[in-house]
Design a protein around this motif. Sequence first.
Motif, short mmCIF file in Angstrom:
data_model
loop_
_atom_site.label_atom_id
_atom_site.label_comp_id
_atom_site.label_asym_id
_atom_site.label_seq_id
_atom_site.Cartn_x
_atom_site.Cartn_y
_atom_site.Cartn_z
N SER A 144 0.86 -1.23 0.07
CA SER A 144 0.24 0.00 -0.01
C SER A 144 0.68 1.33 0.02
O SER A 144 1.91 1.33 0.45
CB SER A 144 -0.89 0.11 1.38
OG SER A 144 -1.98 1.04 1.20
N VAL A 145 0.24 2.24 -0.64
CA VAL A 145 0.96 3.64 -0.68
C VAL A 145 -0.11 4.53 0.19
O VAL A 145 -1.36 4.64 -0.15
CB VAL A 145 1.26 4.28 -1.76
CG1 VAL A 145 1.74 5.61 -1.83
CG2 VAL A 145 2.39 3.33 -2.43
N ILE A 146 0.29 5.25 1.05
CA ILE A 146 -0.71 6.06 1.78
C ILE A 146 -0.25 7.40 1.84
O ILE A 146 0.71 7.87 1.90
CB ILE A 146 -0.39 5.74 3.43
CG1 ILE A 146 -1.04 4.19 3.49
CG2 ILE A 146 -1.69 6.71 4.31
CD1 ILE A 146 -0.82 3.48 4.92
N ASN A 147 -1.02 8.28 1.51
CA ASN A 147 -1.06 9.74 1.46
C ASN A 147 -1.66 10.46 2.72
O ASN A 147 -2.96 10.34 2.98
CB ASN A 147 -1.81 10.09 0.09
CG ASN A 147 -1.60 11.55 0.06
OD1 ASN A 147 -2.24 12.41 0.64
ND2 ASN A 147 -0.67 12.31 -0.97
N ARG A 148 -0.79 11.15 3.59
CA ARG A 148 -1.38 11.73 4.62
C ARG A 148 -2.43 12.65 4.51
O ARG A 148 -3.47 12.64 5.56
CB ARG A 148 -0.27 12.42 5.53
CG ARG A 148 -0.36 12.95 6.58
CD ARG A 148 0.65 13.41 7.49
NE ARG A 148 1.23 14.75 6.76
CZ ARG A 148 0.95 15.89 6.92
NH1 ARG A 148 -0.12 16.22 7.73
NH2 ARG A 148 1.57 17.06 6.04
N ASN A 149 -2.59 13.56 3.57
CA ASN A 149 -3.39 14.68 3.57
C ASN A 149 -4.53 14.42 3.54
O ASN A 149 -5.61 14.81 3.98
CB ASN A 149 -3.09 15.48 2.35
CG ASN A 149 -1.94 16.42 2.51
OD1 ASN A 149 -1.47 16.71 3.40
ND2 ASN A 149 -0.87 16.59 1.35
N ASN A 150 -5.05 13.13 2.95
CA ASN A 150 -6.48 12.83 2.80
C ASN A 150 -6.58 11.22 3.16
O ASN A 150 -7.66 10.82 3.02
CB ASN A 150 -7.00 12.75 1.22
CG ASN A 150 -6.44 11.97 0.36
OD1 ASN A 150 -5.20 11.19 0.74
ND2 ASN A 150 -6.67 11.98 -0.72
N LYS A 151 -5.76 10.90 3.97
CA LYS A 151 -5.72 9.56 4.65
C LYS A 151 -6.11 8.48 3.75
O LYS A 151 -6.99 7.61 4.02
CB LYS A 151 -6.69 9.66 5.91
CG LYS A 151 -5.84 10.19 6.97
CD LYS A 151 -6.57 9.36 8.28
CE LYS A 151 -5.49 9.67 9.44
NZ LYS A 151 -5.88 9.06 10.61
N CYS A 152 -5.50 8.70 2.54
CA CYS A 152 -5.88 7.58 1.38
C CYS A 152 -4.98 6.48 1.46
O CYS A 152 -3.78 6.73 1.42
CB CYS A 152 -5.80 8.54 -0.01
SG CYS A 152 -5.97 7.47 -1.32
N SER A 153 -5.62 5.53 1.40
CA SER A 153 -4.84 4.31 1.67
C SER A 153 -4.99 3.41 -0.04
O SER A 153 -6.05 3.13 -0.20
CB SER A 153 -5.31 3.50 2.49
OG SER A 153 -4.39 2.02 2.37
N LEU A 154 -3.96 3.31 -0.73
CA LEU A 154 -4.28 2.80 -2.06
C LEU A 154 -3.69 1.41 -2.01
O LEU A 154 -2.48 1.07 -1.93
CB LEU A 154 -3.50 3.68 -3.07
CG LEU A 154 -3.97 5.03 -3.23
CD1 LEU A 154 -2.93 5.96 -4.21
CD2 LEU A 154 -5.18 5.12 -3.57
N SER A 155 -4.55 0.31 -2.33
CA SER A 155 -4.11 -1.01 -2.36
C SER A 155 -2.83 -1.17 -3.63
O SER A 155 -3.67 -0.82 -4.87
CB SER A 155 -5.16 -1.91 -2.52
OG SER A 155 -4.63 -3.26 -2.82
N ILE A 156 -1.99 -1.24 -3.55
CA ILE A 156 -1.19 -1.71 -4.94
C ILE A 156 -1.70 -2.75 -5.68
O ILE A 156 -1.48 -2.83 -6.81
CB ILE A 156 0.42 -2.11 -4.34
CG1 ILE A 156 1.14 -0.75 -3.46
CG2 ILE A 156 1.15 -2.45 -5.53
CD1 ILE A 156 1.16 0.35 -4.30
N LYS A 157 -2.27 -3.86 -4.82
CA LYS A 157 -2.86 -4.82 -5.86
C LYS A 157 -4.11 -4.51 -6.76
O LYS A 157 -4.07 -4.95 -7.90
CB LYS A 157 -3.44 -5.91 -5.02
CG LYS A 157 -2.20 -6.75 -4.35
CD LYS A 157 -2.96 -7.48 -3.18
CE LYS A 157 -1.73 -8.32 -2.21
NZ LYS A 157 -2.17 -9.15 -1.39
N GLN A 158 -4.76 -3.27 -6.68
CA GLN A 158 -5.52 -2.82 -7.22
C GLN A 158 -5.06 -2.10 -8.50
O GLN A 158 -5.34 -1.94 -9.52
CB GLN A 158 -6.76 -1.87 -6.43
CG GLN A 158 -7.42 -2.85 -5.62
CD GLN A 158 -8.19 -1.53 -4.50
OE1 GLN A 158 -7.77 -0.63 -4.27
NE2 GLN A 158 -9.17 -2.39 -4.00
#
Length: 156
Positions: free
Chosen positions: A107-121
């Motif tokens: 996963s890669v997480i961006n702090r500003n919007n607490k967005c967690s992106l699944s790398i698998k997706q």
Amino acid sequence: MNTKKQQLISNMETILLKSENVGIFEYKNLTVVEFEKVRSAAHKHSINPLVVKNTLCSIALKNQGFKNIDKLKDRILITYSDNPASCVSFLSSIKDSSLKKKLNPISVINRNNKCSLSIKQLITMGNADGIKVVLLNILKNQQIKLIKLLQLKSNQ
């Protein structure tokens, strides 16, 4: 839970709160030489690498409200930086294919919007450039939200 583990969880939570960009990777069977290559690549992109236990990492993520992180199974490498695109640059800089197979981005997480992106997706996009586009769009959306917020504040 003992005090030392609680302190490690607290440190990870601080990283999640204060870093612009956090990457989470599972890894297996890295030799010392391979791990030094990973560490060197991270430092070239102004990234701080941190090795943590999977259970403690899962607890820290859960405590900070991240819900769509897959259950972590193996050893965990957390990379963190104040550069929003650093994890993508780091991933694309590792050229050794055998090393890439041992380092599984979760996963890669961006702090500003607490967005967690699944790398698998995101992998369905084909390459790191696709992931970079998604991350840059997230940052652009945050800039638009900030501009709208500032406009509302100035109109009041």
